[in-house]
Design a protein around this motif. Sequence first.
Motif, PDB file in Angstrom:
ATOM      1  N   LEU A  78       0.860  -1.175   0.000  1.00 37.43           N
ATOM      2  CA  LEU A  78       0.000   0.000   0.000  1.00 37.43           C
ATOM      3  C   LEU A  78       0.896   1.224   0.000  1.00 37.43           C
ATOM      4  CD1 LEU A  78      -2.863   1.233   0.321  1.00 37.43           C
ATOM      5  CD2 LEU A  78      -2.518   1.042   2.790  1.00 37.43           C
ATOM      6  N   LYS A  79       0.629   2.176  -0.868  1.00 40.29           N
ATOM      7  CA  LYS A  79       1.452   3.382  -0.963  1.00 40.29           C
ATOM      8  C   LYS A  79       0.611   4.586  -0.571  1.00 40.29           C
ATOM      9  CE  LYS A  79       4.253   1.233  -4.460  1.00 40.29           C
ATOM     10  NZ  LYS A  79       4.767   1.237  -5.812  1.00 40.29           N
ATOM     11  N   LEU A  80       1.079   5.331   0.442  1.00 32.61           N
ATOM     12  CA  LEU A  80       0.339   6.476   0.957  1.00 32.61           C
ATOM     13  C   LEU A  80       1.236   7.698   1.065  1.00 32.61           C
ATOM     14  CD1 LEU A  80      -1.578   4.716   3.879  1.00 32.61           C
ATOM     15  CD2 LEU A  80      -2.446   5.236   1.588  1.00 32.61           C
ATOM     16  N   VAL A  81       0.722   8.835   0.631  1.00 33.33           N
ATOM     17  CA  VAL A  81       1.430  10.107   0.745  1.00 33.33           C
ATOM     18  C   VAL A  81       0.937  10.803   2.010  1.00 33.33           C
ATOM     19  CG1 VAL A  81       1.831  12.349  -0.329  1.00 33.33           C
ATOM     20  CG2 VAL A  81       1.680  10.296  -1.745  1.00 33.33           C
ATOM     21  N   LEU A  82       1.886  11.312   2.798  1.00 32.60           N
ATOM     22  CA  LEU A  82       1.558  11.974   4.061  1.00 32.60           C
ATOM     23  C   LEU A  82       2.089  13.396   4.089  1.00 32.60           C
ATOM     24  CD1 LEU A  82       2.549   9.179   6.610  1.00 32.60           C
ATOM     25  CD2 LEU A  82       0.267   9.676   5.724  1.00 32.60           C
ATOM     26  N   LYS A  83       1.452  14.202   4.928  1.00 35.03           N
ATOM     27  CA  LYS A  83       1.978  15.532   5.229  1.00 35.03           C
ATOM     28  C   LYS A  83       3.136  15.358   6.203  1.00 35.03           C
ATOM     29  CE  LYS A  83      -2.276  18.018   4.400  1.00 35.03           C
ATOM     30  NZ  LYS A  83      -3.312  18.887   4.945  1.00 35.03           N
ATOM     31  N   LYS A  84       3.993  16.352   6.258  1.00 38.10           N
ATOM     32  CA  LYS A  84       5.220  16.292   7.075  1.00 38.10           C
ATOM     33  C   LYS A  84       4.957  15.938   8.536  1.00 38.10           C
ATOM     34  CE  LYS A  84       9.494  18.799   8.108  1.00 38.10           C
ATOM     35  NZ  LYS A  84      10.112  17.559   8.510  1.00 38.10           N
ATOM     36  N   LYS A  85       3.951  16.560   9.124  1.00 38.81           N
ATOM     37  CA  LYS A  85       3.649  16.318  10.545  1.00 38.81           C
ATOM     38  C   LYS A  85       3.424  14.828  10.815  1.00 38.81           C
ATOM     39  CE  LYS A  85       0.279  17.396  14.131  1.00 38.81           C
ATOM     40  NZ  LYS A  85      -0.880  18.213  14.509  1.00 38.81           N
ATOM     41  N   TRP A  86       2.567  14.186  10.012  1.00 40.83           N
ATOM     42  CA  TRP A  86       2.249  12.779  10.239  1.00 40.83           C
ATOM     43  C   TRP A  86       3.414  11.879   9.845  1.00 40.83           C
ATOM     44  CZ3 TRP A  86      -1.164  13.965  13.328  1.00 40.83           C
ATOM     45  CH2 TRP A  86      -2.200  14.834  13.047  1.00 40.83           C
ATOM     46  N   PHE A  87       4.131  12.235   8.781  1.00 40.07           N
ATOM     47  CA  PHE A  87       5.296  11.474   8.366  1.00 40.07           C
ATOM     48  C   PHE A  87       6.343  11.456   9.482  1.00 40.07           C
ATOM     49  CE2 PHE A  87       9.335  10.749   6.251  1.00 40.07           C
ATOM     50  CZ  PHE A  87       9.034   9.780   5.301  1.00 40.07           C
ATOM     51  N   ASP A  88       6.622  12.624  10.051  1.00 44.86           N
ATOM     52  CA  ASP A  88       7.623  12.721  11.123  1.00 44.86           C
ATOM     53  C   ASP A  88       7.196  11.961  12.371  1.00 44.86           C
ATOM     54  OD1 ASP A  88       9.200  14.252   9.446  1.00 44.86           O
ATOM     55  OD2 ASP A  88       8.681  16.166  10.400  1.00 44.86           O
ATOM     56  N   MET A  89       5.901  12.015  12.699  1.00 44.61           N
ATOM     57  CA  MET A  89       5.418  11.294  13.884  1.00 44.61           C
ATOM     58  C   MET A  89       5.533   9.780  13.708  1.00 44.61           C
ATOM     59  SD  MET A  89       2.122  13.559  15.049  1.00 44.61           S
ATOM     60  CE  MET A  89       1.746  12.622  16.523  1.00 44.61           C
ATOM     61  N   ILE A  90       5.263   9.300  12.506  1.00 47.78           N
ATOM     62  CA  ILE A  90       5.402   7.866  12.243  1.00 47.78           C
ATOM     63  C   ILE A  90       6.882   7.484  12.237  1.00 47.78           C
ATOM     64  CG2 ILE A  90       5.115   6.077  10.475  1.00 47.78           C
ATOM     65  CD1 ILE A  90       2.391   7.400   9.820  1.00 47.78           C
ATOM     66  N   ALA A  91       7.718   8.309  11.612  1.00 49.82           N
ATOM     67  CA  ALA A  91       9.161   8.029  11.550  1.00 49.82           C
ATOM     68  C   ALA A  91       9.776   7.946  12.941  1.00 49.82           C
ATOM     69  CB  ALA A  91       9.868   9.094  10.718  1.00 49.82           C
ATOM     70  N   SER A  92       9.304   8.784  13.868  1.00 42.10           N
ATOM     71  CA  SER A  92       9.851   8.794  15.227  1.00 42.10           C
ATOM     72  C   SER A  92       9.312   7.662  16.095  1.00 42.10           C
ATOM     73  CB  SER A  92       9.554  10.132  15.901  1.00 42.10           C
ATOM     74  OG  SER A  92       8.183  10.222  16.244  1.00 42.10           O
ATOM     75  N   GLY A  93       8.253   6.989  15.623  1.00 40.53           N
ATOM     76  CA  GLY A  93       7.637   5.921  16.411  1.00 40.53           C
ATOM     77  C   GLY A  93       6.524   6.414  17.305  1.00 40.53           C
ATOM     78  N   GLU A  94       6.263   7.722  17.294  1.00 40.56           N
ATOM     79  CA  GLU A  94       5.217   8.293  18.143  1.00 40.56           C
ATOM     80  C   GLU A  94       3.821   7.881  17.664  1.00 40.56           C
ATOM     81  OE1 GLU A  94       3.538  12.723  19.378  1.00 40.56           O
ATOM     82  OE2 GLU A  94       5.456  12.542  18.375  1.00 40.56           O
ATOM     83  N   LYS A  95       3.602   7.868  16.368  1.00 41.01           N
ATOM     84  CA  LYS A  95       2.310   7.503  15.780  1.00 41.01           C
ATOM     85  C   LYS A  95       2.427   6.087  15.233  1.00 41.01           C
ATOM     86  CE  LYS A  95      -1.181   9.077  12.533  1.00 41.01           C
ATOM     87  NZ  LYS A  95      -1.417   9.596  11.209  1.00 41.01           N
ATOM     88  N   THR A  96       1.561   5.182  15.698  1.00 44.31           N
ATOM     89  CA  THR A  96       1.678   3.774  15.331  1.00 44.31           C
ATOM     90  C   THR A  96       0.513   3.265  14.492  1.00 44.31           C
ATOM     91  OG1 THR A  96       0.643   3.125  17.403  1.00 44.31           O
ATOM     92  CG2 THR A  96       3.056   3.259  17.368  1.00 44.31           C
ATOM     93  N   GLU A  97      -0.342   4.168  14.057  1.00 38.51           N
ATOM     94  CA  GLU A  97      -1.431   3.780  13.176  1.00 38.51           C
ATOM     95  C   GLU A  97      -1.788   4.936  12.247  1.00 38.51           C
ATOM     96  OE1 GLU A  97      -4.105   2.469  16.284  1.00 38.51           O
ATOM     97  OE2 GLU A  97      -5.149   4.388  16.279  1.00 38.51           O
ATOM     98  N   GLU A  98      -2.328   4.591  11.093  1.00 37.59           N
ATOM     99  CA  GLU A  98      -2.727   5.586  10.101  1.00 37.59           C
ATOM    100  C   GLU A  98      -4.205   5.394   9.809  1.00 37.59           C
ATOM    101  OE1 GLU A  98      -2.655   8.664   7.317  1.00 37.59           O
ATOM    102  OE2 GLU A  98      -1.397   8.216   9.034  1.00 37.59           O
ATOM    103  N   TYR A  99      -4.905   6.485   9.526  1.00 40.51           N
ATOM    104  CA  TYR A  99      -6.348   6.448   9.331  1.00 40.51           C
ATOM    105  C   TYR A  99      -6.722   6.794   7.901  1.00 40.51           C
ATOM    106  CZ  TYR A  99      -5.798   7.056  14.344  1.00 40.51           C
ATOM    107  OH  TYR A  99      -5.396   6.921  15.645  1.00 40.51           O
TER     108      TYR A  99
END
Length: 119
Positions: free
Chosen positions: A4-25
């Motif tokens: 699955l390929k998803l484009v994200l805004k910087k805020k959500w991309f950075d949160m996922i990259a840091s491990g802070e955000k563990t799910e996408e909606y």
Amino acid sequence: MKTLKLVLKKKWFDMIASGEKTEEYRELKPYWQKRLCKFCHPYHCTVLPCEDCYQQNTDILEDFRRHEKVTFYLGYKKDRPQMTFEIKALSVDGGKAEWGAEKGKEYFVIKLGKRIDNL
């Protein structure tokens, strides 16, 4: 299975990259239903969430995922940063407001597993 390929805004991309955000909606709409659910197609599923794909209590059903991994992209540039994760689970549920979900609204929830490549 496909990625699955998803484009994200910087805020959500950075949160996922840091491990802070563990799910996408993703919204409960036919477009996402068709992309995320293995057995859904426009003429088959008329109710969201699709009763053939989810139990009435929206338990996670691994067998109905169309994808095993997800690649997130930061924006649309050709040389954009990207990262790939295993998809741990797919469900229909509410999300966390701090991760971009609206209160009282249900979404397709893509729960992320381990990261399988780097930026």
